[in-house]
Scaffold this motif. Structure first.
Motif, short mmCIF file in Angstrom:
data_model
loop_
_atom_site.label_atom_id
_atom_site.label_comp_id
_atom_site.label_asym_id
_atom_site.label_seq_id
_atom_site.Cartn_x
_atom_site.Cartn_y
_atom_site.Cartn_z
N THR A 272 0.50 -0.94 -0.12
CA THR A 272 0.04 -0.18 -0.11
C THR A 272 1.13 1.18 -0.42
OG1 THR A 272 -1.77 -1.54 0.68
CG2 THR A 272 -2.07 1.07 0.96
N MET A 273 2.27 1.28 0.78
CA MET A 273 2.49 2.26 1.13
C MET A 273 3.28 2.37 -0.39
SD MET A 273 2.18 3.50 4.07
CE MET A 273 3.54 4.68 3.85
N TYR A 274 4.21 1.45 -1.33
CA TYR A 274 4.78 1.71 -2.83
C TYR A 274 3.75 2.33 -3.86
CZ TYR A 274 7.30 -0.21 -6.59
OH TYR A 274 8.00 0.15 -7.91
N TRP A 275 2.97 2.05 -3.66
CA TRP A 275 1.69 2.50 -4.73
C TRP A 275 1.07 4.42 -4.42
CZ3 TRP A 275 -4.64 3.21 -4.14
CH2 TRP A 275 -5.00 3.38 -4.65
N ALA A 276 0.78 4.05 -3.28
CA ALA A 276 0.89 5.85 -2.39
C ALA A 276 1.94 6.52 -2.96
CB ALA A 276 0.90 5.35 -1.52
N GLU A 277 3.36 6.12 -2.12
CA GLU A 277 4.26 6.81 -3.20
C GLU A 277 4.98 6.52 -4.52
OE1 GLU A 277 7.73 3.93 -1.32
OE2 GLU A 277 6.98 5.30 1.09
N HIS A 278 4.66 5.76 -5.29
CA HIS A 278 5.07 5.67 -6.63
C HIS A 278 3.72 6.18 -7.57
CE1 HIS A 278 8.09 3.57 -5.69
NE2 HIS A 278 8.65 3.77 -6.89
N ASP A 279 2.88 7.08 -6.45
CA ASP A 279 1.07 8.31 -7.62
C ASP A 279 0.39 6.92 -7.49
OD1 ASP A 279 2.49 11.09 -6.80
OD2 ASP A 279 4.08 10.40 -8.36
N GLN A 280 0.23 5.88 -7.20
CA GLN A 280 -0.69 5.00 -7.64
C GLN A 280 -1.74 4.73 -9.55
OE1 GLN A 280 -4.46 6.06 -5.72
NE2 GLN A 280 -2.73 7.91 -4.19
N GLU A 281 0.12 4.61 -9.49
CA GLU A 281 0.45 4.11 -11.30
C GLU A 281 0.64 2.80 -11.39
OE1 GLU A 281 4.45 5.63 -12.08
OE2 GLU A 281 3.99 7.46 -11.76
N ASP A 282 0.56 1.92 -10.26
CA ASP A 282 0.26 0.39 -10.85
C ASP A 282 -1.07 0.10 -9.86
OD1 ASP A 282 2.86 -0.38 -11.68
OD2 ASP A 282 3.80 0.35 -9.98
N ASP A 283 -0.96 -1.12 -10.34
CA ASP A 283 -2.55 -2.11 -9.33
C ASP A 283 -2.29 -2.40 -8.02
OD1 ASP A 283 -5.81 -2.72 -10.87
OD2 ASP A 283 -4.31 -4.61 -9.00
N LEU A 284 -3.54 -2.11 -7.12
CA LEU A 284 -2.70 -2.36 -6.32
C LEU A 284 -3.13 -3.56 -5.63
CD1 LEU A 284 -2.36 -1.52 -3.56
CD2 LEU A 284 -4.51 -0.45 -2.77
N ARG A 285 -3.89 -3.83 -5.77
CA ARG A 285 -3.95 -5.63 -5.93
C ARG A 285 -2.95 -6.06 -6.58
NH1 ARG A 285 -8.40 -5.90 -8.99
NH2 ARG A 285 -9.49 -6.05 -7.51
N ASP A 286 -2.65 -5.80 -7.77
CA ASP A 286 -0.95 -6.18 -8.34
C ASP A 286 0.31 -6.34 -7.68
OD1 ASP A 286 -2.74 -7.47 -10.54
OD2 ASP A 286 -1.16 -5.97 -11.87
N LEU A 287 0.03 -5.03 -6.76
CA LEU A 287 0.92 -5.41 -5.63
C LEU A 287 1.13 -5.86 -4.61
CD1 LEU A 287 1.44 -1.25 -6.49
CD2 LEU A 287 3.14 -2.74 -7.06
N VAL A 288 -0.14 -6.16 -3.77
CA VAL A 288 -0.40 -6.89 -2.90
C VAL A 288 0.31 -8.30 -3.53
CG1 VAL A 288 -2.52 -7.66 -0.91
CG2 VAL A 288 -2.29 -5.16 -1.62
#
Length: 206
Positions: A179-195
């Motif tokens: 979640t933090m990575y998603w926020a720090e990278h301007d939500q560019e990626d899909d959060l589901r994929d990151l998790v």
């Protein structure tokens, strides 16, 4: 586990009584007032007194629902849903796979019920506001404890055992870091994929 399922309760829980509906309504009013004020004037300039006035409750009511201002931003209904849904999964299913299933379901519900603007605000505060970020780290222990209980019940181990605690917190940390990575990278990626990537790392290593 704040941003994962801010509004999953409505679709994941059975119908509740009048008293509980009133509590949910009050919590929602406090949150919405907080987000609105922060968007208008910033986090530091927003006081609990202002939040109470905007939500049409007393400051003591705000503190009864949320011990600190940071908790208004961070607190959601994810933890009880997480524990209940994990316990509903097959007992012989690997805990990581159970977490994958529950998180996917929770994310679908969260994004359906939470406005993108509010999601961005909460994430930005978690990344940029030291007080919120510090409180978030403290809240991880609560989620970790429930994970310990679930793992212990499945494996017959002591919930306070070292291996159980390490495994539980590795799962919680994986979700938080995604979640933090998603926020720090301007939500560019899909959060589901990151998790899912984060959970894969816990399960399989680098």
């Amino acid at each position: 586990m704040s941003t994962m399922a801010a509004s999953a309760q409505s679709a994941a829980e059975p119908k509740v009584g009048l008293r509980e509906r009133k509590k949910i309504k009050t919590r929602t009013a406090i949150r919405e007032a907080t987000y609105r004020l922060i968007m208008e004037q910033g986090y530091d300039a927003t006081t609990v007194e202002q939040i109470a006035e905007a939500a049409e409750v007393s400051p003591s009511t705000v503190f009864r629902y949320f011990p600190t201002k940071e908790d208004i931003v961070l607190t959601d209904e994810f933890d009880p849903i997480l524990e209940r849904e994990l316990r509903a999964r097959p007992a012989d299913e690997p805990i990581v796979d159970s977490v994958r299933h529950v998180v996917e379901r929770s994310l679908d519900l969260a994004f359906a019920d939470t406005s993108p603007e509010v999601t961005r605000l909460r994430l930005r505060l978690q990344v940029e506001t030291p007080a919120v970020r510090s409180r978030m780290m403290e809240s991880m222990s609560v989620t970790g404890q429930l994970m310990c209980r679930v793992i212990a019940d499945r494996t017959g181990r002591d919930p306070d055992g070292l291996e159980v605690r390490v495994h539980a917190m590795s799962l919680v940390s994986a979700m938080m870091q995604a979640t933090m990575y998603w926020a720090e990278h301007d939500q560019e990626d899909d959060l589901r994929d990151l998790v899912m990537r984060a959970l894969d790392t816990v399960q399989h290593g680098l």
